[in-house]
Write a protein that holds these residues in place. Structure first.
Motif, PDB file in Angstrom:
ATOM      1  N   PHE A 166       1.049  -1.319  -0.134  1.00 11.75           N
ATOM      2  CA  PHE A 166      -0.091   0.048  -0.048  1.00 11.75           C
ATOM      3  C   PHE A 166       0.728   1.218   0.168  1.00 11.75           C
ATOM      4  O   PHE A 166       0.579   2.197  -0.671  1.00 11.75           O
ATOM      5  N   HIS A 167       1.734   1.297   0.899  1.00  8.41           N
ATOM      6  CA  HIS A 167       2.682   2.595   0.996  1.00  8.41           C
ATOM      7  C   HIS A 167       3.470   2.903   0.037  1.00  8.41           C
ATOM      8  O   HIS A 167       3.624   4.237  -0.527  1.00  8.41           O
ATOM      9  N   GLU A 168       3.822   1.895  -0.842  1.00  8.85           N
ATOM     10  CA  GLU A 168       4.659   2.201  -2.293  1.00  8.85           C
ATOM     11  C   GLU A 168       3.607   2.788  -3.127  1.00  8.85           C
ATOM     12  O   GLU A 168       4.186   3.905  -3.797  1.00  8.85           O
ATOM     13  N   VAL A 169       2.536   2.210  -3.443  1.00  8.16           N
ATOM     14  CA  VAL A 169       1.629   2.693  -4.109  1.00  8.16           C
ATOM     15  C   VAL A 169       1.089   4.277  -3.648  1.00  8.16           C
ATOM     16  O   VAL A 169       0.765   5.257  -4.555  1.00  8.16           O
ATOM     17  N   ALA A 170       1.038   4.398  -2.428  1.00  8.64           N
ATOM     18  CA  ALA A 170       0.108   5.481  -1.993  1.00  8.64           C
ATOM     19  C   ALA A 170       1.149   6.750  -1.792  1.00  8.64           C
ATOM     20  O   ALA A 170       0.817   7.836  -1.286  1.00  8.64           O
ATOM     21  N   ASN A 171       2.575   6.436  -2.028  1.00  7.30           N
ATOM     22  CA  ASN A 171       3.467   7.696  -2.006  1.00  7.30           C
ATOM     23  C   ASN A 171       3.756   7.753  -0.446  1.00  7.30           C
ATOM     24  O   ASN A 171       4.010   9.024  -0.184  1.00  7.30           O
ATOM     25  N   THR A 172       3.577   6.736   0.529  1.00 10.71           N
ATOM     26  CA  THR A 172       3.871   7.249   1.632  1.00 10.71           C
ATOM     27  C   THR A 172       5.032   6.241   2.385  1.00 10.71           C
ATOM     28  O   THR A 172       5.066   6.067   3.583  1.00 10.71           O
ATOM     29  N   LYS A 173       5.875   5.603   1.339  1.00 10.99           N
ATOM     30  CA  LYS A 173       6.969   4.838   1.807  1.00 10.99           C
ATOM     31  C   LYS A 173       7.991   5.718   2.652  1.00 10.99           C
ATOM     32  O   LYS A 173       8.378   6.883   2.261  1.00 10.99           O
ATOM     33  N   GLY A 174       8.236   5.292   3.965  1.00  8.75           N
ATOM     34  CA  GLY A 174       9.310   5.883   4.766  1.00  8.75           C
ATOM     35  C   GLY A 174       8.621   7.085   5.420  1.00  8.75           C
ATOM     36  O   GLY A 174       9.297   7.751   6.557  1.00  8.75           O
TER      37      GLY A 174
END
Ligand SMILES: NC(=O)c1ccc[n+]([C@@H]2O[C@H](COP(=O)([O-])OP(=O)(O)OC[C@H]3O[C@@H](n4cnc5c(N)ncnc54)[C@H](OP(=O)(O)O)[C@@H]3O)[C@@H](O)[C@H]2O)c1
Length: 257
Positions: free
Chosen positions: A190-198
């Protein structure tokens, strides 16, 4: 003869994949749906070997208009009738609304709301006739408040929560279990796709297996809404006690770009 099946959308990774592992020991035929066919096929093979169940794979982009109808036709063509529907496929995007890509935003609404609604609408009448069925809709903790910089995603999940609660009341006493699952941040693709990685959200993420276990138990215990993860449990209460504008301001501070 029609065989009863459990259909899980978004089963190629994350929460959906973890849910497939929990539904498999029930020994009902499984239908796994997502776009990445190879991942679904690998999971199907694993579940078949472990539990001796029939697992079908349907590669389908649920963002496309009419996707729900195509999926239901494909399921019927396999001689299957949906007994358990898990509407899990979904994605989010963290961005200032004005900068969001129009096509991506429409696709998100189509997947998170339209496909989920159409699949539920098509599966429910047979469940009512049969006097048996289960529907699990994956919402999110963001469903409880407006989320600046996650505005459309949170709005789609507020829709899922509202729809599911209403539906649960409509079918009460007819043998159909309906649950809205509200996970907090979860360690998935999810975070990769949502631009919330890190981001902070990514750092506090819980495991998809834990989310799936709580969701599965809640469905079978007839809970209409489950907020998963100890840290997230107070979210609905906090949102009732704190003025909505103050909550919106706080979320903007947390998610601000
Ligand atoms: N992770 C979190 O922090 C979090 C928190 C609250 C709620 N949720 C919700 O949990 C659900 C599952 O997400 P996840 O966290 O497990 O993320 P994930 O690992 O990215 O899984 C998303 C699943 O949805 C499928 N999917 C995405 N677009 C699709 C499309 N157009 N057509 C068909 N399938 C599609 C993906 O498969 P393909 O890419 O193979 O199509 C994948 O199987 C989502 O509804 C999400 O909104 C997640």
């Amino acid at each position: 003869m029609t065989t009863l099946a459990t259909v899980i959308t978004g089963a190629s990774s994350g929460i959906g994949e973890a849910l497939a592992h929990l539904f498999a020991p029930e020994h009902q035929t499984l239908v796994l749906v997502a776009r990445r066919k190879e991942r679904l096929e690998a999971l199907a093979k694993e579940l078949n070997a472990k539990h001796g169940i029939k697992v079908h794979v349907i590669a389908q982009d649920l963002q496309e208009a009419g996707a729900a109808a195509s999926l239901m036709s494909a399921i019927a063509a396999l001689g299957l009738s949906v007994d358990t529907l898990v509407n899990n496929a979904g994605f989010g995007e963290s961005t200032p609304f004005a900068k969001a890509d129009a096509a991506k935003t429409s696709g998100m609404m189509q997947l998170n709301m339209v496909a989920l609604t159409e699949l539920t609408h098509q599966a429910l009448p047979t469940m009512i006739e049969r006097g048996h069925g289960r529907i699990m809709n994956i919402a999110s903790v963001v469903a409880f408040q407006p989320c600046p910089y996650f505005a459309v995603y949170a709005a789609t999940k507020a829709y899922v929560l509202s729809l599911t609660e209403a539906l649960a009341e409509e079918v009460k006493g007819r043998g159909i279990l309906v649950t809205a699952v509200c996970p907090g941040s979860t360690n998935t693709g999810f975070h990769e796709v949502a631009n919330t990685k890190g981001s902070l959200l990514d750092k506090i993420a819980e495991s998809p297996e834990m989310v799936a276990e709580e969701a599965y138990k809640a469905l079978n215990n007839s809970k209409v809404v489950i907020v998963t993860g100890l840290m997230n449990k107070p979210v609905p209460t906090i949102n009732r006690l704190i003025p909505r504008r103050a909550m919106t301001w706080a979320v903007a501070k947390m998610l601000g770009h």
